[in-house]
Design a protein around this motif. Structure first.
Motif, PDB file in Angstrom:
ATOM      1  N   THR A  93       0.826  -1.202   0.000  1.00 23.40           N
ATOM      2  CA  THR A  93       0.000   0.000   0.000  1.00 23.40           C
ATOM      3  C   THR A  93       0.863   1.256   0.000  1.00 23.40           C
ATOM      4  N   ASN A  94       1.867   1.290   0.862  1.00 23.43           N
ATOM      5  CA  ASN A  94       2.762   2.445   0.902  1.00 23.43           C
ATOM      6  C   ASN A  94       3.489   2.636  -0.429  1.00 23.43           C
ATOM      7  N   LEU A  95       3.938   1.553  -1.025  1.00 25.86           N
ATOM      8  CA  LEU A  95       4.629   1.644  -2.307  1.00 25.86           C
ATOM      9  C   LEU A  95       3.677   2.116  -3.408  1.00 25.86           C
ATOM     10  N   ALA A  96       2.439   1.626  -3.385  1.00 23.83           N
ATOM     11  CA  ALA A  96       1.464   2.040  -4.398  1.00 23.83           C
ATOM     12  C   ALA A  96       1.239   3.538  -4.359  1.00 23.83           C
ATOM     13  N   LEU A  97       1.096   4.094  -3.164  1.00 27.36           N
ATOM     14  CA  LEU A  97       0.879   5.534  -3.043  1.00 27.36           C
ATOM     15  C   LEU A  97       2.073   6.313  -3.587  1.00 27.36           C
ATOM     16  N   ARG A  98       3.263   5.806  -3.355  1.00 25.34           N
ATOM     17  CA  ARG A  98       4.449   6.500  -3.868  1.00 25.34           C
ATOM     18  C   ARG A  98       4.519   6.414  -5.390  1.00 25.34           C
ATOM     19  N   LEU A  99       4.201   5.246  -5.926  1.00 26.53           N
ATOM     20  CA  LEU A  99       4.250   5.091  -7.379  1.00 26.53           C
ATOM     21  C   LEU A  99       3.199   5.946  -8.079  1.00 26.53           C
ATOM     22  N   LEU A 100       2.037   6.092  -7.460  1.00 29.15           N
ATOM     23  CA  LEU A 100       0.986   6.905  -8.075  1.00 29.15           C
ATOM     24  C   LEU A 100       1.340   8.386  -8.079  1.00 29.15           C
ATOM     25  N   GLY A 101       2.233   8.803  -7.178  1.00 28.19           N
ATOM     26  CA  GLY A 101       2.692  10.197  -7.168  1.00 28.19           C
ATOM     27  C   GLY A 101       1.578  11.199  -6.965  1.00 28.19           C
ATOM     28  N   LEU A 102       0.668  10.932  -6.033  1.00 31.91           N
ATOM     29  CA  LEU A 102      -0.457  11.849  -5.793  1.00 31.91           C
ATOM     30  C   LEU A 102       0.061  13.176  -5.255  1.00 31.91           C
ATOM     31  N   PRO A 103      -0.496  14.297  -5.691  1.00 33.27           N
ATOM     32  CA  PRO A 103       0.003  15.615  -5.266  1.00 33.27           C
ATOM     33  C   PRO A 103      -0.073  15.793  -3.753  1.00 33.27           C
ATOM     34  N   PRO A 116      -7.510   0.189   7.441  1.00 30.52           N
ATOM     35  CA  PRO A 116      -6.909   1.399   8.024  1.00 30.52           C
ATOM     36  C   PRO A 116      -5.521   1.732   7.504  1.00 30.52           C
ATOM     37  N   THR A 117      -4.741   0.731   7.136  1.00 26.67           N
ATOM     38  CA  THR A 117      -3.395   1.023   6.631  1.00 26.67           C
ATOM     39  C   THR A 117      -3.440   1.959   5.440  1.00 26.67           C
ATOM     40  N   MET A 118      -4.461   1.811   4.579  1.00 27.06           N
ATOM     41  CA  MET A 118      -4.534   2.651   3.386  1.00 27.06           C
ATOM     42  C   MET A 118      -4.693   4.119   3.767  1.00 27.06           C
ATOM     43  N   ALA A 119      -5.531   4.388   4.761  1.00 26.96           N
ATOM     44  CA  ALA A 119      -5.728   5.772   5.199  1.00 26.96           C
ATOM     45  C   ALA A 119      -4.485   6.293   5.916  1.00 26.96           C
ATOM     46  N   TRP A 120      -3.933   5.487   6.815  1.00 26.49           N
ATOM     47  CA  TRP A 120      -2.756   5.931   7.561  1.00 26.49           C
ATOM     48  C   TRP A 120      -1.564   6.168   6.632  1.00 26.49           C
ATOM     49  N   ALA A 121      -1.400   5.296   5.632  1.00 20.32           N
ATOM     50  CA  ALA A 121      -0.297   5.476   4.689  1.00 20.32           C
ATOM     51  C   ALA A 121      -0.465   6.771   3.902  1.00 20.32           C
ATOM     52  N   ALA A 122      -1.705   7.075   3.514  1.00 22.99           N
ATOM     53  CA  ALA A 122      -1.953   8.319   2.779  1.00 22.99           C
ATOM     54  C   ALA A 122      -1.567   9.528   3.625  1.00 22.99           C
ATOM     55  N   ILE A 123      -1.954   9.523   4.891  1.00 25.95           N
ATOM     56  CA  ILE A 123      -1.598  10.634   5.776  1.00 25.95           C
ATOM     57  C   ILE A 123      -0.086  10.756   5.903  1.00 25.95           C
ATOM     58  N   SER A 124       0.584   9.613   6.048  1.00 27.32           N
ATOM     59  CA  SER A 124       2.044   9.643   6.211  1.00 27.32           C
ATOM     60  C   SER A 124       2.755  10.132   4.960  1.00 27.32           C
ATOM     61  N   HIS A 125       2.075  10.068   3.811  1.00 26.27           N
ATOM     62  CA  HIS A 125       2.646  10.550   2.551  1.00 26.27           C
ATOM     63  C   HIS A 125       2.232  11.992   2.247  1.00 26.27           C
ATOM     64  N   GLY A 126       1.737  12.705   3.235  1.00 25.68           N
ATOM     65  CA  GLY A 126       1.401  14.111   3.049  1.00 25.68           C
ATOM     66  C   GLY A 126       0.080  14.354   2.361  1.00 25.68           C
ATOM     67  N   LEU A 127      -0.811  13.371   2.405  1.00 22.94           N
ATOM     68  CA  LEU A 127      -2.117  13.496   1.774  1.00 22.94           C
ATOM     69  C   LEU A 127      -3.195  13.688   2.837  1.00 22.94           C
ATOM     70  N   ARG A 128      -4.296  14.289   2.443  1.00 19.46           N
ATOM     71  CA  ARG A 128      -5.442  14.430   3.336  1.00 19.46           C
ATOM     72  C   ARG A 128      -6.371  13.232   3.120  1.00 19.46           C
TER      73      ARG A 128
END
Length: 386
Positions: A93-103, A116-128
């Motif tokens: 999940t964490n790798l997917a978010l990085r590969l997608l390069g979301l703003p 929950p990991t999907m939401a927590w990973a998004a927050i940790s990657h600077g996403l809302r």
């Protein structure tokens, strides 16, 4: 009680591959799969070869890796270069978010199904992260559509919810994501292997999953698949000798040419003893046929739900077969005690202190397993009523 059907041969072979089922009704594949004979053989073979001649494995590090990647790619309708082997779903999940390069600062929409990991990973990657809650009777896709705005970059869901077995309409979500120019990230840990999933047909940008549940593999292996066109150019800066594909010569002061797809996330050695074992699990699933397994699972889920209804036991899982998969959640007082008593009687489910019991029929289960489950629940409730 055994009901014949035209797919009994393939399902019978799947059942025969799991020795545990000779004595137990195993009904928690969404937690951890029972050990199948071919999976055990691959694990034992790796250890035996390691003991006898370690260089046997040294010569085939990437052969076993590639075979596993190919099997998973075929299972989910991806190209092998779009697939990476990871340690688990959370890492994927964490790798997917990085590969997608979301703003940075953009919004990821989730709902109650989203692990929950999907939401927590998004927050940790600077996403809302904003949670969508459909109103009674509202289709989830309509709730997502109402919440989606100019700041949204991604919709992230679990294909099948571990909470109650709800199954999303991926085509509907993909249509919404495509229309609004956002990415669709899907956790298939509770669906791959028992629900047909196809990266392109279903319009998924990235999916993540694990081997240890419905795919009959060992713990310690996860998967990531990202459509090539969805990968951001600078989406994953990590690098190691595996992703660099180095040979016998290399330059320490120059970054090598890296793959452009998901495989660039494989930076070092995977858990080598587990690769062939995970491959064996997926092959069992593909040999039986995911569609065949899905049909058997739906039939058994119907039997579980009908049997519980006849006993007056409330069920949290959806009643509509189009919106559920292989997870049935029932509500009973003393849920953990019920699960313990069932285990003593040779029936394996999972009970939660919150008063929920989860039952996960797989394609290898049969009517006798369900009869044992329902009889065990009836006996427990009768005993508790005294």
């Amino acid at each position: 009680m055994t009901v014949a059907n035209s797919t009994a041969g393939g399902l019978a072979g799947l059942r025969a591959a799991i020795p545990l089922l000779a004595t137990r009704a195993y009904l928690f594949s969404g937690g951890i799969a029972p050990l199948a004979g071919p999976v055990r053989t691959e694990l034992a073979t790796w250890v035996d070869q390691w003991a006898a001649d370690p260089l046997v494995h040294r010569a085939d590090y990437f052969g076993a890796w590639g075979r596993l990647r190919d099997e998973f790619a075929q299972l989910v309708g991806a190209d092998p270069d779009e697939v990476a082997v990871t340690e688990n779903t959370s890492r994927a999940t964490n790798l997917a978010l990085r590969l997608l390069g979301l703003p940075a600062g953009s919004t990821v929409l989730v709902d109650d199904t989203t692990y929950p990991t999907m939401a927590w990973a998004a927050i940790s990657h600077g996403l809302r992260v904003r949670q969508v809650r459909p109103t009674p009777g509202q289709a989830p896709v309509d709730a997502f559509a109402a919440a989606l705005d100019a700041g949204t970059s991604c919709v992230a869901v679990s294909h099948v919810s571990a909470l109650d077995g709800y199954r999303h309409d991926l085509a509907a979500l993909a249509g919404l994501a495509a229309d609004r120019g956002v990415r669709l990230l899907v956790d298939v840990a509770q669906s791959a292997g028992v629900v047909p999933v196809d990266l392109r047909r279903d319009g998924i940008d990235a999916l993540v999953g694990t081997a240890m549940k419905w795919l009959l593999g060992p713990p310690g292996v996860g998967f990531l698949a990202v459509r090539a066109e969805a990968v951001a150019a600078d989406g994953c800066p990590d690098v190691g000798y595996v992703s660099a594909r180095i040979g016998d010569t290399y330059q320490l002061t120059e970054l090598p040419q890296l793959p452009t797809g998901a495989t660039r996330t494989e930076v070092g050695l995977a858990a080598l003893p587990l690769l062939a074992a995970a491959t064996a699990g997926i092959r069992l699933i593909r040999d039986a046929g995911v569609a065949t397994i899905a049909g058997q699972v739906e039939r058994l889920v119907q039997r579980v739900c009908a049997g519980l209804a006849s006993q007056g036991v409330p069920v949290d899982s959806p009643r509509d077969s189009a919106t559920r998969a292989g997870i049935v959640v029932l509500r009973v007082p003393a849920a953990t005690q019920l699960a313990d008593q069932l285990r003593r009687g040779g029936v394996d489910v999972w009970g939660y202190p919150s008063g929920r019991v989860r039952v996960d029929p797989h394609g290898f289960n049969d009517d006798d397993d369900i009869d044992r489950l329902l009889a065990g629940i009836a006996a427990f409730r009768t005993g508790n009523d005294r």
